[in-house]
Design a protein around this motif. Structure first.
Motif, mmCIF file in Angstrom:
data_model
loop_
_atom_site.group_PDB
_atom_site.id
_atom_site.type_symbol
_atom_site.label_atom_id
_atom_site.label_comp_id
_atom_site.label_asym_id
_atom_site.label_seq_id
_atom_site.Cartn_x
_atom_site.Cartn_y
_atom_site.Cartn_z
ATOM 1 N N UNK A 113 20.188 37.367 -25.344
ATOM 2 C CA UNK A 113 21.479 36.678 -25.479
ATOM 3 C C UNK A 113 21.443 35.151 -25.986
ATOM 4 N N UNK A 114 19.991 34.598 -26.397
ATOM 5 C CA UNK A 114 19.649 33.374 -26.848
ATOM 6 C C UNK A 114 20.411 32.567 -27.907
ATOM 7 N N UNK A 115 21.168 31.663 -27.729
ATOM 8 C CA UNK A 115 22.212 31.386 -28.822
ATOM 9 C C UNK A 115 21.416 30.582 -29.857
ATOM 10 N N UNK A 116 20.084 30.184 -29.632
ATOM 11 C CA UNK A 116 19.298 29.403 -30.677
ATOM 12 C C UNK A 116 18.238 30.194 -31.549
ATOM 13 N N UNK A 117 17.855 31.054 -30.974
ATOM 14 C CA UNK A 117 16.816 31.777 -31.340
ATOM 15 C C UNK A 117 17.047 33.306 -31.729
ATOM 16 N N UNK A 118 16.370 33.694 -32.732
ATOM 17 C CA UNK A 118 16.508 35.215 -33.135
ATOM 18 C C UNK A 118 15.195 35.990 -32.974
ATOM 19 N N UNK A 119 15.103 37.140 -32.194
ATOM 20 C CA UNK A 119 13.966 37.802 -32.162
ATOM 21 C C UNK A 119 13.681 38.518 -33.388
ATOM 22 N N UNK A 120 12.115 38.745 -33.717
ATOM 23 C CA UNK A 120 11.820 39.514 -34.987
ATOM 24 C C UNK A 120 10.768 40.502 -34.641
ATOM 25 N N UNK A 121 9.968 40.151 -33.603
ATOM 26 C CA UNK A 121 9.206 41.292 -33.136
ATOM 27 C C UNK A 121 8.716 41.236 -31.994
ATOM 28 N N UNK A 122 8.019 42.182 -31.230
ATOM 29 C CA UNK A 122 7.693 42.003 -29.907
ATOM 30 C C UNK A 122 6.333 42.761 -29.785
ATOM 31 N N UNK A 123 5.783 42.633 -28.430
ATOM 32 C CA UNK A 123 4.540 43.185 -28.097
ATOM 33 C C UNK A 123 3.890 42.903 -26.921
ATOM 34 N N UNK A 124 2.821 43.537 -26.577
ATOM 35 C CA UNK A 124 2.128 43.219 -25.225
ATOM 36 C C UNK A 124 0.859 42.432 -25.576
ATOM 37 N N UNK A 125 0.447 41.698 -24.672
ATOM 38 C CA UNK A 125 -0.837 41.019 -24.915
ATOM 39 C C UNK A 125 -1.996 42.135 -24.296
ATOM 40 N N UNK A 126 -3.031 42.189 -24.752
ATOM 41 C CA UNK A 126 -4.298 43.012 -24.230
ATOM 42 C C UNK A 126 -5.540 42.385 -24.695
#
Length: 325
Positions: A113-126
């Motif tokens: 619900x961030x009003x300033x930023x739009x997500x485009x991908x995600x992942x997990x560090x490893x």
């Protein structure tokens, strides 16, 4: 007459080019590389925007924010793409970013619900390693081992900062002791992800800080199953990568169009096999074959943006203290 016709045509073409709006996007170096998402994203957006999309590599993720803060409202950038939730609170505090109105059916493991930023991908560090070699199953075992590791600098790199917060989220007040154990495993600290991963591939280290999705690149692009991500029992820290529009952009409508395009199928379908991350919105075709073989963390770790900003300096001090001894 031929010369006059040529001259007239040249003037017409020059005028048309001058009228083509330009959208400048600051992003990280691997995004704009020949093998990254940049070339495909540029073509796909230009096909629908009637514009010139200019993707500018500006170091790794954390370096992006530093550059934009330095340039302020005079920045040439219209969009900054490549921050993550560990940096969004600090980015918001600058006052340089504008509110967006993008809505999407996100496939993120967390609500958005961030009003300033739009997500485009995600992942997990490893930590990625050669699949034929045994790997530690937690940070304590890694510190007690003789494994050589390459990591990224948290002051310039979002994976580097993610590692700090991964250790902090998993161990809290025990984090300094974890770093003391890891200090002699660290071969080198690079400015960004590309340099670190390259050193690992060249055999300079046994393991490299990357993502659980990194082996998919080798499996799909190279038909090589020789790389694996170590599964850590304390859980894996999540990264959600985002983009935001600068309030001082001289192309605000075009910037809004890009943010909306970013969550479309045309953009999201590019992500899995170029940025080698999970897309923020599931593409119509689903995930490529090979993603089903990846490590799935039994426990996800993610500090809220405000908490990540609050503990960053403490975690950075613990890291610097251990590595300087």
């Amino acid at each position: 007459m031929k010369h006059l016709a040529f001259a007239a045509g040249l003037l017409s073409a020059t005028a048309a080019y001058a009228e083509t709006p330009e959208l400048t996007v600051y992003t990280y170096d691997s995004f704009v590389s020949d093998w990254g998402p940049g070339p495909a994203v540029e073509k796909a957006f230009e096909d629908v925007c009637g514009c010139d999309l200019k993707l500018v590599g500006a170091g790794d993720g954390a370096a992006l924010l530093a550059r934009v803060k330095l340039e302020g409202a005079r920045s040439d950038a219209d969009i900054v793409l490549g921050l993550d939730t560990n940096l969004t609170a600090a980015a918001a505090e600058t006052g340089l970013f504008a509110v967006h109105d993008v809505r999407a059916d996100y496939a993120l493991p967390v609500s958005w619900e961030d009003p300033l930023f739009v997500p485009y991908d995600w992942g997990y560090f490893a930590f990625v390693h050669n699949a034929d070699a045994a790997a530690p199953t937690d940070f304590k075992a890694l510190g007690a081992s003789d494994k050589k590791i390459v990591i990224q600098d948290p002051r310039s790199s979002t994976p580097g900062l993610g590692l700090l917060l991964w250790v902090k989220a998993a161990y809290g007040d025990e984090a300094p002791a974890i770093w003391e154990g890891l200090a002699d495993n660290v071969v080198t600290v690079t400015k960004g992800w590309s340099e670190a991963y390259g050193l690992f591939l060249e055999g300079e280290a046994d393991m490299v800080l990357s993502y659980t999705t990194s082996p998919a690149y080798h499996l799909i692009a190279e038909e090589d199953a020789s790389k694996a991500a170590a599964s850590f029992s304390e859980g894996h820290y999540m990264q959600v990568e985002v983009a935001g529009k600068l309030a001082a952009s001289d192309q605000p409508e075009l910037a809004d169009q890009f943010l909306a395009f970013m969550v479309s199928d045309a953009f999201q379908s590019i992500i899995p096999t170029t940025n080698w991350m999970y897309p923020a919105v599931t593409p119509a075709a689903g995930l490529p074959d090979g993603f089903d073989t990846l490590v799935t963390p039994e426990k996800s770790l993610l500090l809220p943006a405000s908490e990540a900003a609050a503990v960053r300096d403490v975690a950075l001090g613990e890291w610097l203290g251990a590595l300087s001894q």
